[in-house]
Motif scaffolding. Sequence first.
Motif, mmCIF file in Angstrom:
data_model
loop_
_atom_site.group_PDB
_atom_site.id
_atom_site.type_symbol
_atom_site.label_atom_id
_atom_site.label_comp_id
_atom_site.label_asym_id
_atom_site.label_seq_id
_atom_site.Cartn_x
_atom_site.Cartn_y
_atom_site.Cartn_z
ATOM 1 N N LEU A 184 12.936 -14.981 25.684
ATOM 2 C CA LEU A 184 13.797 -13.867 25.851
ATOM 3 C C LEU A 184 15.039 -14.998 27.103
ATOM 4 C CD1 LEU A 184 15.126 -10.137 27.232
ATOM 5 C CD2 LEU A 184 16.736 -12.142 28.241
ATOM 6 N N ASP A 185 16.684 -15.374 26.252
ATOM 7 C CA ASP A 185 16.585 -16.305 26.660
ATOM 8 C C ASP A 185 18.222 -16.021 27.032
ATOM 9 O OD1 ASP A 185 16.180 -18.751 27.487
ATOM 10 O OD2 ASP A 185 16.104 -19.819 25.504
ATOM 11 N N ILE A 186 19.268 -15.887 27.876
ATOM 12 C CA ILE A 186 20.399 -16.089 27.982
ATOM 13 C C ILE A 186 20.641 -17.195 28.719
ATOM 14 C CG2 ILE A 186 22.892 -15.166 29.780
ATOM 15 C CD1 ILE A 186 20.764 -12.339 29.626
ATOM 16 N N ASN A 187 21.732 -18.026 27.998
ATOM 17 C CA ASN A 187 22.224 -19.303 27.818
ATOM 18 C C ASN A 187 23.555 -19.605 27.545
ATOM 19 O OD1 ASN A 187 22.532 -21.820 29.260
ATOM 20 N ND2 ASN A 187 21.435 -22.154 27.378
ATOM 21 N N GLY B 226 22.935 -23.590 33.227
ATOM 22 C CA GLY B 226 22.272 -23.607 32.051
ATOM 23 C C GLY B 226 23.539 -24.108 31.224
ATOM 24 N N GLY B 227 23.463 -24.302 30.157
ATOM 25 C CA GLY B 227 24.691 -24.863 29.653
ATOM 26 C C GLY B 227 22.999 -26.228 28.703
ATOM 27 N N VAL B 228 24.348 -26.794 28.065
ATOM 28 C CA VAL B 228 23.290 -27.330 26.531
ATOM 29 C C VAL B 228 22.333 -28.487 27.482
ATOM 30 C CG1 VAL B 228 25.344 -27.047 24.796
ATOM 31 C CG2 VAL B 228 25.295 -29.316 26.382
ATOM 32 N N SER B 229 22.896 -28.712 28.667
ATOM 33 C CA SER B 229 22.015 -29.843 28.888
ATOM 34 C C SER B 229 21.011 -29.326 30.000
ATOM 35 C CB SER B 229 22.867 -30.320 29.422
ATOM 36 O OG SER B 229 23.408 -29.764 30.939
ATOM 37 N N VAL B 230 20.603 -28.144 29.587
ATOM 38 C CA VAL B 230 20.109 -27.224 30.502
ATOM 39 C C VAL B 230 18.174 -28.241 30.947
ATOM 40 C CG1 VAL B 230 18.950 -25.774 28.160
ATOM 41 C CG2 VAL B 230 18.622 -24.854 30.956
ATOM 42 N N GLU B 231 17.880 -28.461 29.506
ATOM 43 C CA GLU B 231 16.305 -28.932 29.812
ATOM 44 C C GLU B 231 16.705 -30.135 30.294
ATOM 45 O OE1 GLU B 231 16.677 -27.840 27.085
ATOM 46 O OE2 GLU B 231 15.771 -27.170 26.143
ATOM 47 N N VAL B 232 17.621 -31.583 30.932
ATOM 48 C CA VAL B 232 17.704 -32.391 30.919
ATOM 49 C C VAL B 232 18.114 -32.668 32.770
ATOM 50 C CG1 VAL B 232 19.128 -34.606 31.421
ATOM 51 C CG2 VAL B 232 18.650 -33.219 28.974
ATOM 52 N N PRO C 160 37.770 -20.248 32.863
ATOM 53 C CA PRO C 160 37.843 -21.994 32.859
ATOM 54 C C PRO C 160 36.904 -22.193 34.482
ATOM 55 C CG PRO C 160 40.163 -20.886 33.582
ATOM 56 C CD PRO C 160 38.947 -19.308 32.475
ATOM 57 N N ASP C 161 36.483 -21.044 35.441
ATOM 58 C CA ASP C 161 36.113 -21.903 36.825
ATOM 59 C C ASP C 161 34.561 -21.212 36.691
ATOM 60 O OD1 ASP C 161 38.304 -23.058 37.335
ATOM 61 O OD2 ASP C 161 39.564 -21.313 38.343
ATOM 62 N N ALA C 162 34.426 -20.439 35.288
ATOM 63 C CA ALA C 162 32.770 -20.347 35.996
ATOM 64 C C ALA C 162 31.840 -21.233 35.708
ATOM 65 C CB ALA C 162 32.846 -19.214 34.146
ATOM 66 N N TYR C 163 30.590 -20.611 35.718
ATOM 67 C CA TYR C 163 29.580 -22.033 36.230
ATOM 68 C C TYR C 163 28.124 -20.909 34.795
ATOM 69 C CZ TYR C 163 30.757 -23.333 41.005
ATOM 70 O OH TYR C 163 31.044 -23.940 42.514
ATOM 71 N N GLU C 164 28.179 -22.265 34.420
ATOM 72 C CA GLU C 164 26.708 -22.275 33.114
ATOM 73 C C GLU C 164 25.908 -21.792 33.756
ATOM 74 O OE1 GLU C 164 27.440 -25.008 30.544
ATOM 75 O OE2 GLU C 164 28.669 -23.718 29.231
ATOM 76 N N LEU C 165 25.539 -20.966 33.730
ATOM 77 C CA LEU C 165 23.992 -20.205 34.437
ATOM 78 C C LEU C 165 23.291 -20.210 33.027
ATOM 79 C CD1 LEU C 165 24.777 -18.117 37.837
ATOM 80 C CD2 LEU C 165 24.597 -20.492 37.071
ATOM 81 N N ILE C 166 21.604 -20.076 33.146
ATOM 82 C CA ILE C 166 20.544 -19.653 32.144
ATOM 83 C C ILE C 166 19.747 -18.621 32.742
ATOM 84 C CG2 ILE C 166 18.880 -21.489 32.792
ATOM 85 C CD1 ILE C 166 18.335 -21.297 30.568
ATOM 86 N N CYS C 167 20.011 -17.149 32.794
ATOM 87 C CA CYS C 167 18.492 -16.769 32.480
ATOM 88 C C CYS C 167 17.799 -15.895 31.390
ATOM 89 C CB CYS C 167 19.490 -15.137 33.025
ATOM 90 S SG CYS C 167 20.508 -15.114 34.292
ATOM 91 N N GLY C 168 16.569 -16.281 31.465
ATOM 92 C CA GLY C 168 15.159 -16.172 30.994
ATOM 93 C C GLY C 168 13.890 -15.578 31.002
ATOM 94 N N MET C 169 13.212 -15.290 30.198
ATOM 95 C CA MET C 169 12.373 -14.890 30.427
ATOM 96 C C MET C 169 10.527 -15.420 28.938
ATOM 97 S SD MET C 169 9.975 -12.396 28.317
ATOM 98 C CE MET C 169 8.416 -11.616 28.171
ATOM 99 N N ALA C 170 10.192 -15.511 29.420
ATOM 100 C CA ALA C 170 8.708 -16.017 28.813
ATOM 101 C C ALA C 170 7.590 -15.234 29.333
ATOM 102 C CB ALA C 170 8.361 -17.732 28.643
ATOM 103 N N HIS D 256 14.670 -22.194 25.835
ATOM 104 C CA HIS D 256 14.775 -22.687 26.684
ATOM 105 C C HIS D 256 14.022 -22.301 28.259
ATOM 106 C CE1 HIS D 256 17.961 -24.932 24.712
ATOM 107 N NE2 HIS D 256 18.906 -23.863 24.864
ATOM 108 N N THR D 257 13.251 -21.527 28.123
ATOM 109 C CA THR D 257 12.833 -20.848 29.109
ATOM 110 C C THR D 257 11.154 -21.633 29.229
ATOM 111 O OG1 THR D 257 14.420 -18.341 29.260
ATOM 112 C CG2 THR D 257 11.981 -18.844 29.931
ATOM 113 N N GLY D 258 11.144 -21.477 27.789
ATOM 114 C CA GLY D 258 9.457 -21.865 27.644
ATOM 115 C C GLY D 258 9.925 -23.466 28.710
ATOM 116 N N ALA D 259 10.538 -23.983 27.819
ATOM 117 C CA ALA D 259 10.604 -25.559 27.755
ATOM 118 C C ALA D 259 10.286 -25.680 28.884
ATOM 119 C CB ALA D 259 11.535 -26.116 26.655
#
Length: 895
Positions: free
Chosen positions: A689-692, A620-626, A596-606, A262-265
Amino acid sequence: MSIRNLDAFFHPKSIALIGAATRPKSIGAVVASNLFTGGFKGPIMPVNPKNISVNGVLAYPDVAHLPITPDLAVIATPPESIPDIVAELAERGTRAAVIITAGLRDIRDDKGVTLEQKVLAAAKPKLLRVVGPNCIGLTSTPAGINASFAEAKPLKGRVAFVAQSGAMIATILDWASTRGLGFSHLVSMGDQADVDFGDMLDYLATDPDTDSIVLYIEAIASAHDFNVRKFMSAARAAARVKPVIAIKAGRSAIAAKAAASHTGALAGVDAVYDAAFERAGILRAIDLDEIFDAVETLAMRPRVTGDRVIIVTNGGGAGVMAVDALSDFNGTLAEIPSETIDKISKVCPPTWSHGNPVDIIGDANGERFSATLNALADTPDVDGLIVLYCPTAVASALEGAEALVEAAKHIERPILTNWLGSSEEMNRARLLFQSAHIPTYETPEKAVRGFMHMARYARGQNVLMEVPPSAAENFVPDEKKARAIMAEAMAENQVWLDAPRLQQLFDCYQIPIARSAKAVTPAEVARKTAEFGSAVVIKIMSPDITHKSDVGGVALNLKNPEVAKAAAEDMLVRIEKNCPKARIEGFLVQQMVRRPDAYELICGMAVDNTFGPFLLFGQGGVSVEVVGDKALALAPINAALARDMISRTRIYRQLKGFRDRPPVALDDIVDVLVRLSQLICDFPEIVELDINPLLADAQGVVSVDARIKLAKPKAGPRDSRLAIKPYPKELESRENISDMGAFFLRPVRPEDAASFTKFFSRLQPDDVRLRFFSPMRSLPNNLLSRLTHIDYDRDMGFALFDDHDEMVGIAHFSADPDRVKGEYAVLVRSDLKGHGIGTALMKRIIEYARNYGVGEIFGDVLEENTMMLSLCRDLDFRVAPLKGSAGIVRASLTL
């Protein structure tokens, strides 16, 4: 390479034009004409075997017949002739050459050696520097040099323009000449066989004829021997002392290679350039039109310190357009206090806008413009004024301009203008502004953009000079265990690090991750679920499946062993259908995280091909690229840079809390980013590296899904792929000092600011004066930043700490880009002088400089600083009066 001999391009004593011609419109003829009419005061020697003279000046048949050795040679001859010409010039002692001819990189001999390589083989041993080949040439107005085949003649100015494209040089020169804008230097870089952007930035940063720098970049790494770390160091050094603006061509996503993570994309090639420019303090321009405006803004040199602006206009529509543009550029429409509104009301009709924009009505004459500007002159919390004029039949545009020019003489804050329209009167008004050095633009939007260029520069300076807070904790990873984990994975030729080892690696770097275990069969999934004693998630483990949820490889909220076993069996069926060729290694059984109240974030590296490893943060989440909400930063980063990354995303406003939702634990997100940065600096084996998602709420953060891609690192130092040299842990040591015991000596970090401030408070005023050559009661922020922000690739700072973590002494060292010389400075806490601390610090500086390859170190010392001079003599420094500086001596040591 370096800045050695670059002065010969801009201030040569003599010039030879090899390939000078008389045929009209030929390159040799145009360059000759430009050279002879440029105003150069030294000898210009044309070389042409077929003509007795060129432009009425005696010509020479070849280099051998030149009566003196030229400092600078300009070469415009057929490609095959150039290596021998360069070799002959180098032997004679010529210091610089501009090679206009193209094609040297494409023509090879029967051994595969290019003409460009032959040129460098002849030039480098003699330190002959080369601009080009394949360029339009260069100009230097302070020296009267026009060694180019551009048609327009440059005017004198204080903006330097450096471009890969010769066409861009010709274009901007033609544009600027019609507007009365000048340049200090224009350089067409061409193929950058030798001199590259880093060299030019280093030279121009200290050039007294240049106040600002504009770059046109197509590909930074197109240079023959490109060194990204040198470019970043040079850019950061230049941006600290003068504005640097760059336009980077080739922004389309097509240029980006396909990425598995996801990070690279998400990142894309152009976004990494943005991150690099941001880190270096370079302003980014998007198109040619913006560069034109940037040149105008820089040429007029308005002193903008922030983004708060007041808009003054005689037309409401123009004011609204300016406000929209200000919003688009994230500027701030300043608040006008009631006292100022009262002042304006006294000089304007009752129908004026009574707010910002200040619409003083269409019939405004020069007197009203002047009175309004004077009323706004002392308004607090304002960084600049933008004045707009719309043509009307009841007022004079020229009168308004004349009034503004007169008022500006008494107003300290910057004023930018836009007089709309193209009538003769409007053109005369613009010429008036140009002669008064007041920036003027064609539209309200461009005026706002010009203001925001300088506001962004001011912000960039603040980021470069920002002093981060002291580290909340002394984070030390378990590097030994981590190296063992990585060695095992590499020995097994793993491409994607398996989940159990990934969890162990994250534990070594204290990156929170959900508890997990590997299971090979559905039955083992049931046993692991029973051991967890709570609901679990299971994920397919396969080196051939990157995005598991896309193929049915994830099952959530499995509440007991039986349900988990059935889900695993069903998953195998789905994977067999969706990915029949995938190799299945088992299942990852992971504790179900309920936030339940947490935000979905992405941390990554390329890893970018040019700038190396970078970090990414965003939603983050499944719609991260969108969603595409992201911020990038080059590695390594500290806590201050991590916070800056987070603040540049859209989701940041939600993370701070709103309505009944409390703010998340932002410090924990910062910690994750900083620790990821440390991880990828320590392990060049990690290429993606992806954390998502990384779940974040008020209680903290936890990694729910993560993956790491591995590859065999290239030969060389482990940090060689980083564009910015990381903190050099290897220089940490314990030092025993005579009767004082053991001390901890280490390189200075930005987080040491608080220690520096406390250290400074314990210095006697006389010691401060002897070190800084002037009295100071406290450390100014800009000096504190310079002392703590170290570019480890070319500078160094050491700090000595006692067992109570109290700073007792500091030493700084700064080398020139060529490593010929480096300057040192040492300071010891006043109550500890005379115990050998200064000696220990000086010895470490000498050792470091010698290992760094510096030829000589020196320091300027006040004559009355007898203790420092005695120390220098004990260490075999030469001590001599500094010419032209009474009361100061220079202590130097040849290494």
